[in-house]
Enzyme design. Structure first.
Site, PDB file in Angstrom:
ATOM      1  CE  LYS A   1      -3.896  -2.065   2.245  1.00 34.90           C
ATOM      2  NZ  LYS A   1      -4.613  -2.053   3.505  1.00 34.90           N
ATOM      3  CG  HIS A  30      -0.555   7.100   4.099  1.00 39.06           C
ATOM      4  ND1 HIS A  30      -0.357   7.659   5.333  1.00 39.06           N
ATOM      5  CD2 HIS A  30      -1.196   5.919   4.300  1.00 39.06           C
ATOM      6  CE1 HIS A  30      -0.869   6.860   6.247  1.00 39.06           C
ATOM      7  NE2 HIS A  30      -1.372   5.787   5.649  1.00 39.06           N
ATOM      8  CG  HIS A  47       2.825   5.127   6.566  1.00 37.63           C
ATOM      9  ND1 HIS A  47       2.007   4.896   5.485  1.00 37.63           N
ATOM     10  CD2 HIS A  47       2.334   4.365   7.569  1.00 37.63           C
ATOM     11  CE1 HIS A  47       1.078   4.020   5.823  1.00 37.63           C
ATOM     12  NE2 HIS A  47       1.242   3.691   7.089  1.00 37.63           N
TER      13      HIS A  47
HETATM   14  N1  ARG Z   1       0.550   0.007   9.912  1.00 41.73           N
HETATM   15  C1  ARG Z   1      -0.341   0.886  10.610  1.00 41.73           C
HETATM   16  C2  ARG Z   1      -0.977   1.863   9.636  1.00 41.73           C
HETATM   17  O1  ARG Z   1      -0.430   2.127   8.602  1.00 41.73           O
HETATM   18  C3  ARG Z   1       0.351   1.687  11.672  1.00 41.73           C
HETATM   19  C4  ARG Z   1       0.863   0.848  12.815  1.00 41.73           C
HETATM   20  C5  ARG Z   1       0.944   1.636  14.082  1.00 41.73           C
HETATM   21  N2  ARG Z   1       1.456   0.889  15.178  1.00 41.73           N
HETATM   22  C6  ARG Z   1       0.777   0.028  15.947  1.00 41.73           C
HETATM   23  N3  ARG Z   1       1.407  -0.612  16.885  1.00 41.73           N
HETATM   24  N4  ARG Z   1      -0.514  -0.132  15.774  1.00 41.73           N
HETATM   25  O2  ARG Z   1      -2.046   2.381   9.920  1.00 41.73           O
END
Ligand code: ARG
Length: 634
Positions: free
Chosen positions: A167, A170, A173
């Site tokens: 994905k 964005h 991130h």
């Molecule tokens: N991969 C998730 C996202 O893009 C963020 C992860 C954040 N960290 C966690 N421990 N939930 O939305």
């Protein structure tokens, strides 16, 4: 003189004696600690107040014209005191000829203190020179026992970036990456043992779907060459197909057709089955998924390197053990934390947490009715696992404020499971949205595309001045660094929680408080050193008492603040705290050049001024590196 000499001279005390007398007092790394300690010592007999109380109540001023340190007498909370009266009395009794302070200035209840310039200038510049890249670091903050380093450092985990494979990487991130990288640097510089974890989104039915797409449309060459884009395109393609298929099935159903065969064979169902194979640890299914993951990580690492970021661990949702989740699931049922609802398991917070808070936490599902775990379930297990594995003292999750509720639910469940002490060690560092982010080439927001666009833009700007352009050894590399600085500085300019609009024109401008301007200011001090052509010995032997002009003294007053600014940043955890300081410094520098000519001045003056600018170069560079920027010299 060294700070140590100065302490002996003004108080007759060794640094150890000062450190014993005052909390977290380390003048050998922070000159202001000496200034505070001395002030408290002088005020002790005058006021009859506990000098520790004075020490901890000394405040920064909002600008140098208001002094270097201030004491609002009311902050001492003395019974029945007339604070304005006290301020006046104490100021009158303050010695006329203190070695390092001018006579205080009083306004109402405030006492303002100004440093004398000669001792300041002649102790701070050598300290900055001696510490170099270490100036601003503090090895004590992260010690388990500040008095006994042999007891070791405290453990910090910073979890950040955490993109989802296949994905787009964005804006959320990107912000997590920038802020997380900065926080990790900050704590490392403060003496903590920091572990940087990237918790990838790399698990779930969508990775079954992605595998189906690869089998149908995948291209080995493209996967090797550009895994991130290839996987993304495969994902987009199959998602579109799946959506069309769903539409078709719905229409047929409405028309009264029997769709059971279609459903049983649908992409959605195939993806579910494929993902089931993954969770059952089918070797072929896992091998394909692992290749996608590994190739993506190789690419992520390249991009992170451009941002001066590395991780100690690429963990991810896939790494959470199903067995452990089962166990915790059973425990939650046994403790009455979750309950069944139409075959699924959910946590009804309103029944567990009294009042508004319970309602606000809503009713998240932790097990779907087909038995599969969810994002939240994985986070619960992962957190408990990290606690066992790393014995951390503190953990920071750098995640967008869109997930505020998710993290609140997570921490509360950990608490309800009987681990309040673990929940208390965790902190969600959140941030707002980036608006209007898209690339010039199209709509997809991959980080690499953004960085390329911004670098191109910087390159265009650089080309406009041909003479200067020709002096840069690696224009493309410099354009890339400036582009990255543009993006990062814009991101860090406001408070984290604020949304901001991605504005390519504004961020790449050399005017205003931008990344390119900060880099320009750094390169400019660098160029003075090159032109002056003085050796380190020249600078070390400079007669610093020649620095008498207000412009010179004010720069030193700001240099003296840097370790305090870092300490304050450990409280705010806001990159803008550092950035605001750095921009103040660049403004002070730029308005000083006309007054403090280096090249062309008489040799001794030249040496002294160069020593000043060299110290400023060190502090600007230290601040920029703390933020994750790569300072340019040209
Ligand atoms: N991969 C998730 C996202 O893009 C963020 C992860 C954040 N960290 C966690 N421990 N939930 O939305």
């Amino acid at each position: 003189p060294s700070i140590e000499d100065l302490a002996k001279k003004v108080d007759g005390l060794s640094l150890d004696a000062l450190a014993d007398k005052y909390p977290a007092c380390h003048p050998e790394i922070n000159p202001l600690d000496l200034y505070r300690a001395h002030l408290a010592n002088v005020l002790e007999p005058i006021t009859g107040v506990d000098p520790k109380l004075i020490y901890t109540n000394l405040q920064w001023t909002s600008s140098l014209d208001k002094g270097d340190l201030a004491l609002p007498t009311a902050s001492l909370r003395l019974k029945g005191a007339k604070y304005d009266q006290l301020a006046k009395e104490w100021a009158e009794k303050f010695p006329e000829n203190d070695a390092i302070y001018e006579k205080p200035v009083v306004s109402g209840i405030h006492m303002s203190f100004f440093y004398r310039s000669v001792p300041l200038v002649s102790s701070v510049i050598p300290l900055v020179r001696e510490k170099g890249a270490e100036y601003g670091r503090n090895p004590y903050h992260g010690l388990r026992d500040p008095k006994d380093p042999s007891k070791g450092k405290k453990n910090m985990i910073v979890e950040f970036s955490s993109p989802n494979i296949a994905k787009p990487f964005h804006a959320g991130h990107l912000r997590s990456t920038i802020i997380g990288g900065f926080l990790a640097n900050l704590y490392e510089g403060a003496g903590w043992n920091v572990r940087r974890i990237n918790y990838l989104g790399d698990w779930g039915k969508q990775y079954g779907l992605l595998a189906l797409s690869y089998v149908k449309y995948g291209d080995e060459d493209q996967l090797q060459k550009d895994p991130i884009n290839h996987l993304f395109h495969l994902y987009v393609r199959i998602s579109a197909e799946m959506a069309a298929e769903k539409d078709d099935i719905t229409k047929r159903k409405e028309a009264g057709e029997d769709v059971s065969a279609l459903e049983a064979n649908s992409l959605d169902e195939q993806a579910r089955q494929y993902f089931k194979k993954m969770t059952d640890r089918d070797p072929d299914a896992l091998a394909m998924w692992k290749r996608f993951r590994d190739l993506s990580i190789v690419r992520y690492k390249e991009t992170y390197a451009r941002l001066n970021i590395r991780f100690d661990e690429y963990s991810g949702e896939s790494q959470v053990s199903e067995d452990e989740m089962d166990k915790i699931g059973d425990e939650m049922v046994a403790k009455g934390i979750c309950k069944e609802d139409k075959g699924a398991q959910l946590v009804d917070f309103s029944a567990l947490v009294p009042g508004k808070e319970g309602k606000r936490l809503e009713k998240p599902i932790v097990r779907k009715k087909d038995g599969t775990a969810l994002y939240l379930t994985r986070d619960i297990s992962e957190l408990l696992n990290r606690d066992k594995k790393y014995n951390f003292d503190h953990m920071i999750y750098v995640v967008a404020s869109a997930q505020d509720l998710h993290l609140k639910q997570l921490f509360k469940i950990i608490e309800l499971l009987g681990h309040k002490e673990i929940a208390d060690k965790c902190q969600h560092i959140n941030f707002g949205l980036v608006l209007g982010m898209s690339t010039r080439r199209g709509t997809v927001k991959f980080l690499d595309d953004i960085l390329r666009d911004v670098a191109d833009k910087m390159h265009e700007t650089m080309r406009k001045n041909e003479t200067k352009y020709n002096q840069v050894a690696d224009p493309a590399g410099t354009a890339d660094t400036l582009g990255i600085s543009s993006v990062m500085v814009q991101d860090m300019s406001g408070k984290r929680i604020n949304n901001y609009t991605f504005n390519m024109e504004a961020m790449t401008s050399f005017e205003g408080d931008t990344g390119p301007y900060l880099q320009y200011a750094h390169a400019r001090v660098s160029s003075i050193r090159r032109k002056a052509n003085l050796s380190d010995e020249d600078l070390a032997s400079a007669d610093l008492s020649l620095l008498t002009e207000p412009h010179a003294v004010n720069i030193v007053r700001m240099l003296a603040q840097w370790p305090d600014q870092v300490q304050n940043t450990l409280k705010t955890l806001e990159p803008t705290t550092v950035l605001t300081y750095l921009f103040k410094m660049t403004h002070a520098l730029s308005s000083s050049y006309d007054h403090l000519q280096v090249v062309g001045s008489e040799r001794e003056l030249m040496k002294a001024r160069m020593a000043l600018y060299d110290a400023a170069h060190t502090v600007l560079g230290n601040g920029m590196r703390l933020l994750g920027l790569s300072p340019v010299e040209r």
